[in-house]
Design a protein around this motif. Structure first.
Motif, PDB file in Angstrom:
ATOM      1  N   ASN A  70       0.767 -31.357 -25.269  1.00 55.06           N
ATOM      2  CA  ASN A  70       1.743 -31.869 -24.303  1.00 55.06           C
ATOM      3  C   ASN A  70       1.107 -32.898 -23.368  1.00 55.06           C
ATOM      4  O   ASN A  70       1.691 -33.958 -23.092  1.00 55.06           O
ATOM      5  CB  ASN A  70       2.313 -30.714 -23.479  1.00 55.06           C
ATOM      6  CG  ASN A  70       3.134 -29.746 -24.314  1.00 55.06           C
ATOM      7  OD1 ASN A  70       3.590 -30.080 -25.405  1.00 55.06           O
ATOM      8  ND2 ASN A  70       3.312 -28.541 -23.815  1.00 55.06           N
ATOM      9  N   SER A  71      -0.098 -32.588 -22.874  1.00 56.79           N
ATOM     10  CA  SER A  71      -0.776 -33.519 -21.978  1.00 56.79           C
ATOM     11  C   SER A  71      -1.110 -34.825 -22.683  1.00 56.79           C
ATOM     12  O   SER A  71      -1.015 -35.909 -22.089  1.00 56.79           O
ATOM     13  CB  SER A  71      -2.063 -32.882 -21.439  1.00 56.79           C
ATOM     14  OG  SER A  71      -1.776 -31.925 -20.450  1.00 56.79           O
ATOM     15  N   THR A  72      -1.493 -34.740 -23.950  1.00 55.46           N
ATOM     16  CA  THR A  72      -1.839 -35.943 -24.704  1.00 55.46           C
ATOM     17  C   THR A  72      -0.623 -36.838 -24.882  1.00 55.46           C
ATOM     18  O   THR A  72      -0.701 -38.063 -24.687  1.00 55.46           O
ATOM     19  CB  THR A  72      -2.413 -35.565 -26.076  1.00 55.46           C
ATOM     20  OG1 THR A  72      -3.573 -34.743 -25.895  1.00 55.46           O
ATOM     21  CG2 THR A  72      -2.798 -36.812 -26.864  1.00 55.46           C
ATOM     22  N   VAL A  73       0.519 -36.250 -25.243  1.00 51.49           N
ATOM     23  CA  VAL A  73       1.745 -37.030 -25.422  1.00 51.49           C
ATOM     24  C   VAL A  73       2.127 -37.727 -24.120  1.00 51.49           C
ATOM     25  O   VAL A  73       2.452 -38.926 -24.099  1.00 51.49           O
ATOM     26  CB  VAL A  73       2.894 -36.121 -25.917  1.00 51.49           C
ATOM     27  CG1 VAL A  73       4.227 -36.869 -25.873  1.00 51.49           C
ATOM     28  CG2 VAL A  73       2.613 -35.627 -27.333  1.00 51.49           C
ATOM     29  N   ILE A  74       2.081 -36.990 -23.020  1.00 55.24           N
ATOM     30  CA  ILE A  74       2.475 -37.560 -21.734  1.00 55.24           C
ATOM     31  C   ILE A  74       1.484 -38.625 -21.284  1.00 55.24           C
ATOM     32  O   ILE A  74       1.876 -39.727 -20.871  1.00 55.24           O
ATOM     33  CB  ILE A  74       2.597 -36.441 -20.682  1.00 55.24           C
ATOM     34  CG1 ILE A  74       3.811 -35.560 -20.996  1.00 55.24           C
ATOM     35  CG2 ILE A  74       2.715 -37.036 -19.274  1.00 55.24           C
ATOM     36  CD1 ILE A  74       3.951 -34.356 -20.093  1.00 55.24           C
ATOM     37  N   ALA A  75       0.185 -38.330 -21.368  1.00 60.22           N
ATOM     38  CA  ALA A  75      -0.819 -39.275 -20.885  1.00 60.22           C
ATOM     39  C   ALA A  75      -0.816 -40.563 -21.697  1.00 60.22           C
ATOM     40  O   ALA A  75      -0.887 -41.662 -21.130  1.00 60.22           O
ATOM     41  CB  ALA A  75      -2.211 -38.625 -20.923  1.00 60.22           C
ATOM     42  N   VAL A  76      -0.736 -40.459 -23.021  1.00 56.96           N
ATOM     43  CA  VAL A  76      -0.725 -41.664 -23.862  1.00 56.96           C
ATOM     44  C   VAL A  76       0.525 -42.496 -23.586  1.00 56.96           C
ATOM     45  O   VAL A  76       0.459 -43.732 -23.502  1.00 56.96           O
ATOM     46  CB  VAL A  76      -0.814 -41.271 -25.351  1.00 56.96           C
ATOM     47  CG1 VAL A  76      -0.568 -42.485 -26.247  1.00 56.96           C
ATOM     48  CG2 VAL A  76      -2.177 -40.665 -25.663  1.00 56.96           C
ATOM     49  N   SER A  77       1.668 -41.841 -23.418  1.00 57.27           N
ATOM     50  CA  SER A  77       2.906 -42.568 -23.128  1.00 57.27           C
ATOM     51  C   SER A  77       2.827 -43.269 -21.778  1.00 57.27           C
ATOM     52  O   SER A  77       3.222 -44.440 -21.635  1.00 57.27           O
ATOM     53  CB  SER A  77       4.100 -41.613 -23.154  1.00 57.27           C
ATOM     54  OG  SER A  77       4.222 -40.973 -24.411  1.00 57.27           O
ATOM     55  N   VAL A  78       2.319 -42.559 -20.773  1.00 61.42           N
ATOM     56  CA  VAL A  78       2.191 -43.146 -19.437  1.00 61.42           C
ATOM     57  C   VAL A  78       1.251 -44.344 -19.469  1.00 61.42           C
ATOM     58  O   VAL A  78       1.547 -45.404 -18.899  1.00 61.42           O
ATOM     59  CB  VAL A  78       1.694 -42.087 -18.432  1.00 61.42           C
ATOM     60  CG1 VAL A  78       1.281 -42.747 -17.119  1.00 61.42           C
ATOM     61  CG2 VAL A  78       2.775 -41.051 -18.175  1.00 61.42           C
ATOM     62  N   VAL A  79       0.125 -44.205 -20.145  1.00 60.22           N
ATOM     63  CA  VAL A  79      -0.851 -45.300 -20.213  1.00 60.22           C
ATOM     64  C   VAL A  79      -0.238 -46.520 -20.889  1.00 60.22           C
ATOM     65  O   VAL A  79      -0.349 -47.647 -20.391  1.00 60.22           O
ATOM     66  CB  VAL A  79      -2.115 -44.841 -20.962  1.00 60.22           C
ATOM     67  CG1 VAL A  79      -2.997 -46.043 -21.296  1.00 60.22           C
ATOM     68  CG2 VAL A  79      -2.891 -43.841 -20.120  1.00 60.22           C
ATOM     69  N   ALA A  80       0.432 -46.310 -22.025  1.00 62.11           N
ATOM     70  CA  ALA A  80       0.998 -47.437 -22.769  1.00 62.11           C
ATOM     71  C   ALA A  80       2.029 -48.195 -21.934  1.00 62.11           C
ATOM     72  O   ALA A  80       1.984 -49.434 -21.840  1.00 62.11           O
ATOM     73  CB  ALA A  80       1.628 -46.933 -24.065  1.00 62.11           C
ATOM     74  N   VAL A  81       2.951 -47.470 -21.313  1.00 65.19           N
ATOM     75  CA  VAL A  81       4.021 -48.130 -20.560  1.00 65.19           C
ATOM     76  C   VAL A  81       3.494 -48.716 -19.253  1.00 65.19           C
ATOM     77  O   VAL A  81       3.789 -49.868 -18.908  1.00 65.19           O
ATOM     78  CB  VAL A  81       5.160 -47.132 -20.277  1.00 65.19           C
ATOM     79  CG1 VAL A  81       6.252 -47.789 -19.430  1.00 65.19           C
ATOM     80  CG2 VAL A  81       5.748 -46.616 -21.587  1.00 65.19           C
ATOM     81  N   ALA A  82       2.695 -47.938 -18.521  1.00 69.95           N
ATOM     82  CA  ALA A  82       2.225 -48.394 -17.209  1.00 69.95           C
ATOM     83  C   ALA A  82       1.290 -49.595 -17.330  1.00 69.95           C
ATOM     84  O   ALA A  82       1.342 -50.508 -16.491  1.00 69.95           O
ATOM     85  CB  ALA A  82       1.525 -47.250 -16.477  1.00 69.95           C
ATOM     86  N   VAL A  83       0.445 -49.627 -18.353  1.00 69.40           N
ATOM     87  CA  VAL A  83      -0.473 -50.761 -18.511  1.00 69.40           C
ATOM     88  C   VAL A  83       0.300 -52.034 -18.851  1.00 69.40           C
ATOM     89  O   VAL A  83       0.023 -53.102 -18.307  1.00 69.40           O
ATOM     90  CB  VAL A  83      -1.539 -50.455 -19.583  1.00 69.40           C
ATOM     91  CG1 VAL A  83      -2.307 -51.716 -19.971  1.00 69.40           C
ATOM     92  CG2 VAL A  83      -2.509 -49.399 -19.080  1.00 69.40           C
TER      93      VAL A  83
END
Length: 274
Positions: A70-83
């Motif tokens: 769950n943390s991996t899905v959220i963190a990767v999604s946040v990084v991709a969109v926020a960057v």
């Protein structure tokens, strides 16, 4: 020559002490994690009978496989969109001229100083009205909004530090705004962007409050929030708690280990003009 050697020795001594201050707590957590529950660790010596099975027990009982996923899905999604948003908005505020530019930049500055805890309850009710509680999207969207303010300020400073001659030469050659960004600026600023990726991943992975409030379903929790619940359930089993803490911290350590060279380059980019 002797003075230079002395300065070098002092520098290495300070760096060694700093490394020891960071690594010693990590080592102590590992010692506790492999200690028998009936004989808690005393000091920094390895236990006579290391209980490596504590890691398997913590993984199974704490359901860390699901939590880390769950943390991996959220963190990767946040990084991709926020960057992506940070790069685009940083480019716009540093290289483009448009009406209301300074006025639009003010909310981003407010986002840097506004305590996130002050808006967590209104945020929960708004997300609940939208049906986004107990959903990864309910964590991803607030985190993106929280990190883009810093990311915009970061990328604005990075792009502003690029030589004006390079930018003007690209424009004279006929490069439009998107070509200037993707072909010229992003390759030059890759270390700074990589640093931003690591920072966002670190912040998203360690985010506790948003996950705790928005995700009530145990199967939807992130690793830090799940570790908090694990602490409440196994408060007296210190070795299992230490093993769970290692599981939560390990992904961040691995990411930093492989990207440390780019992080250092990104932090120092622009410090030396060439």
């Amino acid at each position: 020559m002797r003075r230079a050697n002395l300065n070098l020795t002092v520098s290495y001594a300070i760096l060694g002490l700093a490394a020891l201050a960071i690594l010693l707590p990590l080592y102590s957590i590992l010692v506790v994690a492999i200690s028998p529950q009936s004989a808690p660790a005393i000091g920094l010596g390895l236990p006579a009978d290391p209980q490596w099975s504590n890691f398997a027990a913590a993984w199974a009982q704490g359901n860390f496989g699901v939590l880390i996923k769950n943390s991996t899905v959220i963190a990767v999604s946040v990084v991709a969109v926020a960057v992506v948003f940070s790069v685009l908005s940083g480019f716009a505020f540093s290289m483009m001229e448009f009406p209301g530019k300074r006025l639009l930049f003010l909310p981003l500055l407010v986002g840097l100083v506004l305590p996130f805890e002050a808006v967590i309850l209104p945020l929960y009710y708004n997300l609940r009205a939208l049906g986004l509680t107990d959903s990864p999207l309910g964590v991803i969207l607030p985190e993106v909004g929280l990190y883009v303010a810093f990311g915009t300020l970061w990328m604005r400073a990075v792009f502003a530090g690029v030589s004006r001659e390079i930018v003007e030469a690209a424009r004279i050659d006929g490069a439009n705004a998107m070509q200037l960004l993707w072909i010229v600026l992003i390759p030059m600023c890759r270390p700074a962007i990589t640093t931003l990726v690591v920072l966002f991943f670190l912040w998203s992975w360690n985010e506790f409050l948003v996950s705790l409030v928005i995700l009530q379903d145990p199967l939807q929790r992130t690793a830090p929030a799940g570790l908090g619940a694990f602490v409440g359930e196994y408060l007296t089993n210190v070795p299992l708690l230490a093993a769970g803490a290692i599981y939560v911290a390990l992904p961040v350590v691995i990411v930093y280990f492989f990207l440390q060279r780019y992080i250092i380059e990104g932090l120092t980019q622009g410090a030396v003009k060439g």
